[in-house]
Design a protein around this motif. Structure first.
Motif, PDB file in Angstrom:
ATOM      1  N   GLN A 141       0.656  -1.221   0.176  1.00 20.55           N
ATOM      2  CA  GLN A 141      -0.080  -0.055   0.196  1.00 20.55           C
ATOM      3  C   GLN A 141       0.877   1.265   0.078  1.00 20.55           C
ATOM      4  N   SER A 142       2.063   1.335   0.596  1.00 19.34           N
ATOM      5  CA  SER A 142       2.912   2.423   0.594  1.00 19.34           C
ATOM      6  C   SER A 142       3.497   2.618  -0.564  1.00 19.34           C
ATOM      7  N   GLN A 143       3.903   1.526  -1.404  1.00 17.13           N
ATOM      8  CA  GLN A 143       4.567   1.717  -2.527  1.00 17.13           C
ATOM      9  C   GLN A 143       3.695   2.302  -3.654  1.00 17.13           C
ATOM     10  N   ILE A 144       2.386   1.831  -3.583  1.00 18.06           N
ATOM     11  CA  ILE A 144       1.406   2.196  -4.428  1.00 18.06           C
ATOM     12  C   ILE A 144       1.063   3.726  -4.138  1.00 18.06           C
ATOM     13  N   GLU A 145       1.044   4.105  -2.822  1.00 18.65           N
ATOM     14  CA  GLU A 145       0.667   5.467  -2.458  1.00 18.65           C
ATOM     15  C   GLU A 145       1.847   6.424  -3.002  1.00 18.65           C
ATOM     16  N   ALA A 146       3.057   5.774  -2.944  1.00 22.71           N
ATOM     17  CA  ALA A 146       4.450   6.664  -3.315  1.00 22.71           C
ATOM     18  C   ALA A 146       4.287   6.777  -4.776  1.00 22.71           C
ATOM     19  N   ASN A 167     -10.466  -7.499  -3.380  1.00 27.01           N
ATOM     20  CA  ASN A 167     -10.854  -6.938  -4.983  1.00 27.01           C
ATOM     21  C   ASN A 167     -10.228  -5.615  -4.760  1.00 27.01           C
ATOM     22  N   LEU A 168     -10.637  -4.910  -3.774  1.00 24.38           N
ATOM     23  CA  LEU A 168      -9.897  -3.429  -3.971  1.00 24.38           C
ATOM     24  C   LEU A 168      -8.567  -3.489  -4.348  1.00 24.38           C
ATOM     25  N   LEU A 169      -7.814  -4.162  -3.512  1.00 21.55           N
ATOM     26  CA  LEU A 169      -6.371  -4.384  -3.659  1.00 21.55           C
ATOM     27  C   LEU A 169      -5.958  -4.534  -5.232  1.00 21.55           C
ATOM     28  N   ARG A 170      -6.713  -5.969  -5.641  1.00 21.61           N
ATOM     29  CA  ARG A 170      -6.533  -6.375  -6.799  1.00 21.61           C
ATOM     30  C   ARG A 170      -6.665  -4.993  -8.108  1.00 21.61           C
ATOM     31  N   SER A 171      -7.550  -4.389  -7.883  1.00 21.21           N
ATOM     32  CA  SER A 171      -7.910  -3.166  -8.733  1.00 21.21           C
ATOM     33  C   SER A 171      -6.968  -2.249  -8.833  1.00 21.21           C
ATOM     34  N   LEU A 172      -6.339  -1.843  -7.474  1.00 17.87           N
ATOM     35  CA  LEU A 172      -5.459  -0.827  -7.362  1.00 17.87           C
ATOM     36  C   LEU A 172      -3.869  -1.516  -8.179  1.00 17.87           C
ATOM     37  N   VAL A 173      -3.786  -2.554  -7.742  1.00 25.69           N
ATOM     38  CA  VAL A 173      -2.274  -3.382  -8.406  1.00 25.69           C
ATOM     39  C   VAL A 173      -2.711  -3.593 -10.099  1.00 25.69           C
ATOM     40  N   GLN A 210       9.396   2.556 -12.831  1.00 25.67           N
ATOM     41  CA  GLN A 210      10.137   1.167 -13.013  1.00 25.67           C
ATOM     42  C   GLN A 210      10.573   0.727 -11.762  1.00 25.67           C
ATOM     43  N   GLU A 211      11.147   1.326 -10.879  1.00 23.77           N
ATOM     44  CA  GLU A 211      11.595   0.831  -9.485  1.00 23.77           C
ATOM     45  C   GLU A 211      10.124   0.615  -8.919  1.00 23.77           C
ATOM     46  N   ALA A 212       9.215   1.316  -8.705  1.00 25.76           N
ATOM     47  CA  ALA A 212       8.109   0.922  -7.832  1.00 25.76           C
ATOM     48  C   ALA A 212       7.473  -0.250  -8.309  1.00 25.76           C
ATOM     49  N   VAL A 213       7.342  -0.308  -9.738  1.00 27.82           N
ATOM     50  CA  VAL A 213       6.717  -1.550 -10.281  1.00 27.82           C
ATOM     51  C   VAL A 213       7.400  -3.019 -10.054  1.00 27.82           C
TER      52      VAL A 213
END
Length: 252
Positions: free
Chosen positions: A94-99, A136-142, A108-111
């Protein structure tokens, strides 16, 4: 690390076993960090059969089984606050997606880091309504992050192949074997069947096209390929057709 993606496992406590209810409460508190007793009782769908003492018992069991790595404080008015001394994959993800969304990290580093963490869906073996909803929420974010990466020409092909392992939705469709034989003539191609495990006798083939314009023609006609780069695509073909062409070329 506490691992909740793809499976449940704690590196520091390899023998830790939790019941279904304990795991639901544990994962809920890992995600929320704090909650009310009645709130936890509701997500367990146990309010008709149990009272708050049932949740208190679960919290006590967690405190004992997690051997000090997971501390539960039950404050006045039945508020639960937790502390844990080891990282959880879900929190890091979650922190990585927020960043990434706030552009604090190179894309690319974050991915790559998200790809390392996302071993699969959030506790896929549990059917609790809250678990399913958060999964489902997490999967949609990813999926949102990975789809941007998949169609980004600057992301290396090997990363895109790894994305396909996790989210095969990116793969469009199977190409007709006759079409495959036609377009593969004169092009460099290789078998990439380790990407998927297809039970219907299909194989993923990586096709390297020397001229980008030829690649565009292939895509405009069939749109049955997944793009890896400006000159590389993945085709889903019948295994026998791929094997036949590979055999012919090896003989030559």
């Amino acid at each position: 690390m506490i691992r909740l993606l793809g499976d449940f496992y704690i590196d520091e406590l390899p023998d830790c076993k939790l019941s279904k209810s304990e795991l639901i409460v544990f994962s809920y508190l890992i995600v929320k960090r704090q909650a009310w007793l009645t709130e936890v009782l509701n997500i367990l769908e146990a309010s008709d059969s149990y009272d708050e003492s049932y949740v208190r018992k679960i919290l006590k069991n967690l405190d004992r089984k997690l051997n000090g790595y997971f501390k539960v404080d039950l404050l006045k008015h039945s508020k639960i606050i937790i502390e844990h001394s080891i990282n959880a994959d879900i929190n890091i993800l979650q922190s990585q997606i927020e960043a990434l969304n706030t552009r604090k990290q190179e894309f690319q580093e974050a991915v790559t880091q998200i790809l390392e963490l996302y071993k699969g869906d959030f506790l896929p073996f549990l059917d609790n309504p809250w678990i399913v909803s958060f999964r489902n929420l997490l999967r949609s974010l990813v999926f949102s992050v990975f789809s941007k990466a998949y169609f980004n020409p600057e992301i290396p092909g090997q990363i895109k192949i790894r994305l396909l392992r996790i989210l095969p939705e990116f793969y469009l469709s199977a190409v007709n074997s006759a079409v495959f034989k036609l377009i593969s003539e004169g092009f460099e191609f290789s078998i990439a069947d380790s990407v998927f495990d297809f039970s219907e006798g299909l194989t993923v083939v990586k096709l390297k096209v020397k001229e980008p314009e030829i690649l565009n023609q292939i895509l405009s006609k069939g749109k049955k390929a997944s793009i890896l780069s400006d000159t590389e695509i993945l085709l889903l073909v019948e295994s026998e057709a791929a094997k036949e062409l590979l055999t012919v070329r090896s003989v030559k």
